[in-house]
Design a protein around this motif. Structure first.
Motif, PDB file in Angstrom:
ATOM      1  N   GLY A 216       0.822  -1.221   0.000  1.00  7.20           N
ATOM      2  CA  GLY A 216       0.000   0.000   0.000  1.00  7.20           C
ATOM      3  C   GLY A 216       0.851   1.263   0.000  1.00  7.20           C
ATOM      4  O   GLY A 216       0.437   2.308   0.500  1.00  7.20           O
TER       5      GLY A 216
ATOM      6  N   PRO B 186      -7.009   7.753  -7.742  1.00  6.21           N
ATOM      7  CA  PRO B 186      -7.820   7.062  -6.719  1.00  6.21           C
ATOM      8  C   PRO B 186      -7.004   6.061  -5.891  1.00  6.21           C
ATOM      9  O   PRO B 186      -7.259   5.879  -4.689  1.00  6.21           O
ATOM     10  CB  PRO B 186      -8.898   6.350  -7.541  1.00  6.21           C
ATOM     11  CG  PRO B 186      -9.000   7.145  -8.793  1.00  6.21           C
ATOM     12  CD  PRO B 186      -7.614   7.646  -9.074  1.00  6.21           C
ATOM     13  N   LEU B 187      -6.003   5.407  -6.514  1.00  2.00           N
ATOM     14  CA  LEU B 187      -5.142   4.471  -5.759  1.00  2.00           C
ATOM     15  C   LEU B 187      -4.312   5.220  -4.715  1.00  2.00           C
ATOM     16  O   LEU B 187      -4.115   4.739  -3.595  1.00  2.00           O
ATOM     17  CB  LEU B 187      -4.181   3.757  -6.710  1.00  2.00           C
ATOM     18  CG  LEU B 187      -4.613   2.438  -7.322  1.00  2.00           C
ATOM     19  CD1 LEU B 187      -3.476   1.883  -8.169  1.00  2.00           C
ATOM     20  CD2 LEU B 187      -4.988   1.445  -6.228  1.00  2.00           C
TER      21      LEU B 187
ATOM     22  N   HIS C 239      -5.160   7.999  -3.292  1.00  2.55           N
ATOM     23  CA  HIS C 239      -6.115   8.347  -2.221  1.00  2.55           C
ATOM     24  C   HIS C 239      -6.358   7.137  -1.318  1.00  2.55           C
ATOM     25  O   HIS C 239      -6.337   7.250  -0.089  1.00  2.55           O
ATOM     26  CB  HIS C 239      -7.452   8.817  -2.820  1.00  2.55           C
ATOM     27  CG  HIS C 239      -7.376  10.191  -3.417  1.00  2.55           C
ATOM     28  ND1 HIS C 239      -8.174  10.600  -4.465  1.00  2.55           N
ATOM     29  CD2 HIS C 239      -6.582  11.251  -3.133  1.00  2.55           C
ATOM     30  CE1 HIS C 239      -7.890  11.848  -4.787  1.00  2.55           C
ATOM     31  NE2 HIS C 239      -6.921  12.266  -3.990  1.00  2.55           N
ATOM     32  N   ARG C 240      -6.536   5.987  -1.935  1.00  3.63           N
ATOM     33  CA  ARG C 240      -6.771   4.753  -1.150  1.00  3.63           C
ATOM     34  C   ARG C 240      -5.604   4.489  -0.196  1.00  3.63           C
ATOM     35  O   ARG C 240      -5.790   4.030   0.931  1.00  3.63           O
ATOM     36  CB  ARG C 240      -6.932   3.562  -2.112  1.00  3.63           C
ATOM     37  CG  ARG C 240      -7.218   2.243  -1.416  1.00  3.63           C
ATOM     38  CD  ARG C 240      -6.796   1.059  -2.266  1.00  3.63           C
ATOM     39  NE  ARG C 240      -5.345   0.964  -2.395  1.00  3.63           N
ATOM     40  CZ  ARG C 240      -4.716   0.058  -3.132  1.00  3.63           C
ATOM     41  NH1 ARG C 240      -5.408  -0.810  -3.841  1.00  3.63           N
ATOM     42  NH2 ARG C 240      -3.385   0.029  -3.187  1.00  3.63           N
ATOM     43  N   ASP C 241      -4.394   4.834  -0.653  1.00  3.35           N
ATOM     44  CA  ASP C 241      -3.207   4.566   0.167  1.00  3.35           C
ATOM     45  C   ASP C 241      -2.852   5.729   1.086  1.00  3.35           C
ATOM     46  O   ASP C 241      -1.714   5.849   1.558  1.00  3.35           O
ATOM     47  CB  ASP C 241      -2.028   4.179  -0.736  1.00  3.35           C
ATOM     48  CG  ASP C 241      -2.267   2.825  -1.417  1.00  3.35           C
ATOM     49  OD1 ASP C 241      -3.014   2.012  -0.855  1.00  3.35           O
ATOM     50  OD2 ASP C 241      -1.713   2.600  -2.512  1.00  3.35           O
TER      51      ASP C 241
END
Ligand code: SF4
Ligand code: SF4
Length: 259
Positions: free
Chosen positions: A186, A226-227, A229-231
């Motif tokens: 992540g 978006p990835l 943001h996810r991390d």
């Protein structure tokens, strides 16, 4: 009868606004540099020698970005006396870290940083060489990779296209067998949108790529952001991640990705 000897092709290296790191990459070629010096006449390379031969030149390598009106005039003169012109490094190909001025108030910088701002004569932007003159090839990186530099010089001197793939750092991770830091841990990483050339050094040491080679040939920020943001990154973090050595180039990609 004597066979006429062919003159060696001439190589010139130039510097605009930059830190000299990309020129140092050429000096760092050491053994290869001696071989190269036997094949070409190094006609202008002030970092290595004060001996300068007048143009025209067969191949010019230009480091640095255009940040003053004098730079813009100089790069036009360099273009006029160069048969082939290759830009080297993030400064010359994307405006460099000094392109952060493109998003700020240069007058404020001038007043805040310098005791005598009236001595500072600068443009409000830092732009790549290609914004001013035609460029035959752009070699990316901050600094550039020595193997890629030798490939580009060899290619131009032998009249062929340089073999520099423009795929992403992810390809290099797969090739060297590095486990993806984003998938496994992540860790935010710009590898999927960054031009290969470094050999994927940062992920090999467990950290995310921060994009020092600039955008790759196919950038999909719409999928990557978006990835990030996810991390754990917010919008400001993403903006800061994209605004480093290749700030202006990634900003252009981000604008194109915004609906
Ligand atoms: S691209 Fe990086 S290493 Fe090369 S001159 Fe610019 S700041 Fe220095
Ligand atoms: S930041 Fe990215 S492109 Fe630069 S050396 Fe690290 S992995 Fe390579």
């Amino acid at each position: 009868m004597d066979t006429p000897t062919l003159a060696a092709p001439t190589l010139a290296i130039w510097k605009l606004a930059s830190c000299d790191g990309c020129q140092l990459t050429l000096l760092d070629c050491e053994d290869e540099l001696l071989t190269l010096a036997g094949q070409v006449e190094i006609a202008h390379f002030l970092e290595a020698s004060s001996a300068v031969r007048p143009g025209p030149y067969d191949l010019s390598l230009v480091e640095g970005s255009v940040t003053t009106a004098a730079d813009a005039e100089r790069v036009r003169a360099i273009r006029a006396e160069s048969r082939r012109l290759v830009t080297i490094g993030a400064c010359a190909t994307a405006g460099g870290i000094q392109a952060l001025r493109n998003f700020a108030d240069v007058e404020e910088f001038r007043r805040t940083v310098y005791a005598r701002p009236d001595y500072i004569d600068t443009l409000s932007t830092s732009t790549p060489v290609s914004a001013h003159v035609d460029v035959d090839f752009e070699l990316r990186g901050c600094p550039i990779d020595r193997g890629q530099l030798l490939e580009v010089i060899t290619a131009f001197l032998t009249g062929r296209k340089p073999d520099i793939p423009n795929h992403s750092v992810c390809f290099a991770c797969k090739r060297r067998g590095t486990v993806c830091v984003t998938v496994a841990h992540g860790t935010p990483c710009l590898g999927p949108v960054t031009h290969a050339g470094c050999g994927a050094i940062c992920p090999a040491y467990g950290r995310g790529c921060y994009g020092c080679f600039g955008p790759s040939g196919s950038v999909n920020l719409t999928a990557l952001i978006p990835l990030l943001h996810r991390d754990g990154m917010d919008d400001r973090d993403v903006e800061r991640l994209l605004r480093t050595f290749n700030a202006a180039a990634f900003d252009r990609e981000a604008k194109e990705a915004t609906p």
